[in-house]
Write a protein that holds these residues in place. Sequence first.
Motif, mmCIF file in Angstrom:
data_model
loop_
_atom_site.group_PDB
_atom_site.id
_atom_site.type_symbol
_atom_site.label_atom_id
_atom_site.label_comp_id
_atom_site.label_asym_id
_atom_site.label_seq_id
_atom_site.Cartn_x
_atom_site.Cartn_y
_atom_site.Cartn_z
ATOM 1 N N HIS A 217 0.812 -1.220 0.000
ATOM 2 C CA HIS A 217 0.000 0.000 0.000
ATOM 3 C C HIS A 217 0.845 1.270 0.000
ATOM 4 C CE1 HIS A 217 -3.527 -2.496 0.557
ATOM 5 N NE2 HIS A 217 -2.890 -3.108 1.537
ATOM 6 N N GLY A 218 2.161 1.142 0.096
ATOM 7 C CA GLY A 218 3.065 2.265 -0.105
ATOM 8 C C GLY A 218 2.986 3.344 0.960
ATOM 9 N N THR A 219 3.919 4.294 0.848
ATOM 10 C CA THR A 219 3.959 5.490 1.699
ATOM 11 C C THR A 219 3.861 6.710 0.795
ATOM 12 O OG1 THR A 219 5.376 4.368 3.307
ATOM 13 C CG2 THR A 219 5.279 6.768 3.417
ATOM 14 N N MET A 220 2.893 7.581 1.057
ATOM 15 C CA MET A 220 2.636 8.721 0.182
ATOM 16 C C MET A 220 3.720 9.789 0.356
ATOM 17 S SD MET A 220 -0.091 7.705 -1.341
ATOM 18 C CE MET A 220 0.434 6.012 -1.081
ATOM 19 N N LEU A 221 4.155 10.349 -0.768
ATOM 20 C CA LEU A 221 5.151 11.415 -0.743
ATOM 21 C C LEU A 221 4.652 12.611 0.064
ATOM 22 C CD1 LEU A 221 7.820 12.687 -1.883
ATOM 23 C CD2 LEU A 221 6.444 13.515 -3.793
ATOM 24 N N SER A 222 3.386 12.962 -0.112
ATOM 25 C CA SER A 222 2.850 14.146 0.560
ATOM 26 C C SER A 222 2.759 13.978 2.068
ATOM 27 C CB SER A 222 1.461 14.472 0.000
ATOM 28 O OG SER A 222 0.578 13.368 0.205
ATOM 29 N N SER A 223 2.814 12.724 2.574
ATOM 30 C CA SER A 223 2.671 12.491 4.009
ATOM 31 C C SER A 223 3.980 12.612 4.766
ATOM 32 C CB SER A 223 2.067 11.104 4.259
ATOM 33 O OG SER A 223 2.964 10.079 3.853
ATOM 34 N N VAL A 224 5.099 12.723 4.065
ATOM 35 C CA VAL A 224 6.404 12.770 4.742
ATOM 36 C C VAL A 224 7.215 13.964 4.252
ATOM 37 C CG1 VAL A 224 6.523 10.307 5.254
ATOM 38 C CG2 VAL A 224 7.348 11.141 3.049
ATOM 39 N N LEU A 225 6.553 15.088 3.992
ATOM 40 C CA LEU A 225 7.255 16.258 3.463
ATOM 41 C C LEU A 225 8.379 16.710 4.383
ATOM 42 C CD1 LEU A 225 4.353 18.445 2.019
ATOM 43 C CD2 LEU A 225 6.016 17.051 0.783
ATOM 44 N N ASP A 226 8.152 16.629 5.690
ATOM 45 C CA ASP A 226 9.170 17.098 6.625
ATOM 46 C C ASP A 226 10.424 16.229 6.602
ATOM 47 O OD1 ASP A 226 7.425 19.049 7.364
ATOM 48 O OD2 ASP A 226 6.663 17.997 9.130
ATOM 49 N N GLU A 227 10.321 15.015 6.062
ATOM 50 C CA GLU A 227 11.454 14.099 6.048
ATOM 51 C C GLU A 227 12.218 14.135 4.726
ATOM 52 O OE1 GLU A 227 10.564 10.188 7.756
ATOM 53 O OE2 GLU A 227 8.579 10.972 8.250
ATOM 54 N N LEU A 228 11.795 14.991 3.799
ATOM 55 C CA LEU A 228 12.462 15.067 2.503
ATOM 56 C C LEU A 228 13.703 15.942 2.550
ATOM 57 C CD1 LEU A 228 9.375 15.373 0.132
ATOM 58 C CD2 LEU A 228 10.664 13.317 0.726
ATOM 59 N N SER A 229 13.774 16.838 3.522
ATOM 60 C CA SER A 229 14.960 17.682 3.663
ATOM 61 C C SER A 229 16.050 16.915 4.391
ATOM 62 C CB SER A 229 14.616 18.965 4.427
ATOM 63 O OG SER A 229 13.613 19.692 3.753
#
Length: 744
Positions: A322-334
């Motif tokens: 079912h994956g992990t949505m990109l929009s749900s982890v925005l704070d972890e992209l930096s």
Amino acid sequence: MGPTRAQFVQYAPAALAVVPLAAGPWSALAAAAAGAGAWAVGASAPVLRSLIACGLTTTGCGIAAGEVLAAGMNPLIALGLAVPAGAAALAHHRNLAGHLPAPELIPVTTGAGAGAGAGAATGQTSQAQLISAWWREYISGPTQTEGRVLIQAGANLEHLGLEIDADHVAFTGIITLPQGQQVRVRAADIASVYQIPVSQVELGDPKHFAPNALPVTVHLKVPAEQPQIAAGAAPTTPEELWAAYVGVPEGAMPGTSLTVTRYDGPLDWEGIATRDRRAIGTVNLQDLAGNLDLETIQIALSPADKPSQMGIRVMREHALMHGTMLSSVLDELSMDSRGYVRAGTYVDGRPALLPLAQPGSGARHLYLVGGSRSGKSGLLEQILLSAHRSGIAVILASPQAGTIAGASLSAYLGDGLDEAMGALRLAYAMMLDREARYRSPAFPFTDPLVLVVIDEAHMLLSASSPYHDEAKAIVEQLTRRSLKRGIGVVLATQTPLAEDLGNSTVIRSQLLIGGGAVFLRCAKGQGSLVGANAVEGAEGIDLSRIPSQWPGQYAKVADRDMSGLATEVAAAPEDGTFGLGYLLTPGSQAVQFRSLHLDVPPVSLAGGERPVGIEDCDAWRERDAVAQTRMVDKRGKNLIGSLADLLAAAEAAPSSQEPAAHHTPAGPHAVPGPARPGGAPAASDGQELIKPRILELLQEHSIPMTAETIARKLEIPATRVKPRLSELKKRGEITNENGLWRAA
């Protein structure tokens, strides 16, 4: 029924203490008889010595008592001689404490008296009498021998019962105390008395019984542990399957045993494989799946802290389906303080992190492998977004034009084969420039970190590429020397085959040493990480075995929906295994993970901000000329080694880079120049006629274009268009921003 051996040895001295009062000199004969009887029943040597000493004492007391009575003296004197005899009997009783029979000497009787209670000795079997004697001697009393402390005085064992089978001996009872007291006897205390493991003592729960009455069951003898797999029986539990197929010498993990930590069915369990004081080493995932009769995608391995252990997970429905949505982890992209960004999710639910920098050292490399429709482009877009949000500038080389949707986040874009080679040249020039300026580099740099992203690298590095020699030489130097200058390389290919990297072992080894690797699905026959393509930490993985669909998905596709094309429907993670693969970081085993699902375009999360720029330096100011300058000789050797030589070569690049007249293809829009003597056209005049056409095209279209697009629209080779673009830019008639040209 006569006295038992233990009763005889224990109570004979008491009889000897009474004999002197009545028998007089005949007590010597009584003592001799007691000693002979003890020897006959097989008492130990210390017991015999104690008994003989007791006999001598009582004999002497008996003879003296007889003389006193014969002489007519006071009978009280004769009675007083019984005191030494009693002391001798008590000393003998104390000496017996260290020489009680061992637990294995308990006689096994299956007679009718086995269940008799312990309230009275009458009617008890020899086993029950001995159990009761030990309990009174060490636990409850009633008397306390000198030098030994009772466990809990008064904690009597009531309602004693025996259970005796061929290979099992146990007794039950109730530990009873007077009203108002509480049982303090522990299982460890009972085990120490009867010399058995604590696990063989079962005490009732005090919460369910009165404080002064607690039931107890003691297993004196238990049956031998039986093997898990009975002879001739098929293994069924995970432990049995492991012992039968995996832990055997020919199995995938020989010498290991399995401890199941969670079990929700034969296709949904977790466990830990352990090898006794030896490292497990590399595990071939295909062999393990074969041993357990499962599909490869149903098994995931996770290294433990100890090299002798390995985590195992078997899944009915894949945990990452079912994956992990990109929009749900925005704070972890930096990028965090350690230089890591979120790349996806491991199979155990933990965040999967990629290193982009190393504090105190510089940048990091990344090796990315993935075939068509594997999710490689989506992961590259995600990396571009993370770099943008982390203040990292990007030089993007994309030989296959128009494939990276987030290309606008790059500081320099080489879109198309020729321009991608130009981006590589610029990256090499930036490294030389920083080497000239950073004689003693210190981290963090005042200039931004730079990522050189090379998509479809095989189009530049393979032996069939027209830029093979130059691209191979540049990438080898970048992977070797650029990290300390704050420049990292992200290199993406479609297969892990050596030829995709120009048969260069240097490039692969430096990429893996300098960062990490992501392995996604590859085409059949091209994904094996063994043999010449082996990668340490990922041995045994065949990327072509990663299915394109989840188990059971083919049946869903077979159910056709004839209602028409749904143009608004977006792809869901369950629609395919995009992004499913293995993440390898330095010094670890490759772990299964899945990259983030792009529920929103990554470029839309950039906030409309301009790309992170590269510092103003000589290499960047001359980037257009540098991108056109060939940096190796015709043999592909002697790569330019200094910034001064490179800039000198760039000054002459426009004239020296033009192809010969016979290599210029003729087309319907080719512009001939004035004829030279001998019929050859004047190349310089023809080139001058290209510039107005380029300028007219850019003025006519309001959108910016890459050099490849301009060449395609004018039907002129890109090698002739690019020098003209540079010349027009110097005259101020056109501008170039991130590789996109537009009219000024």
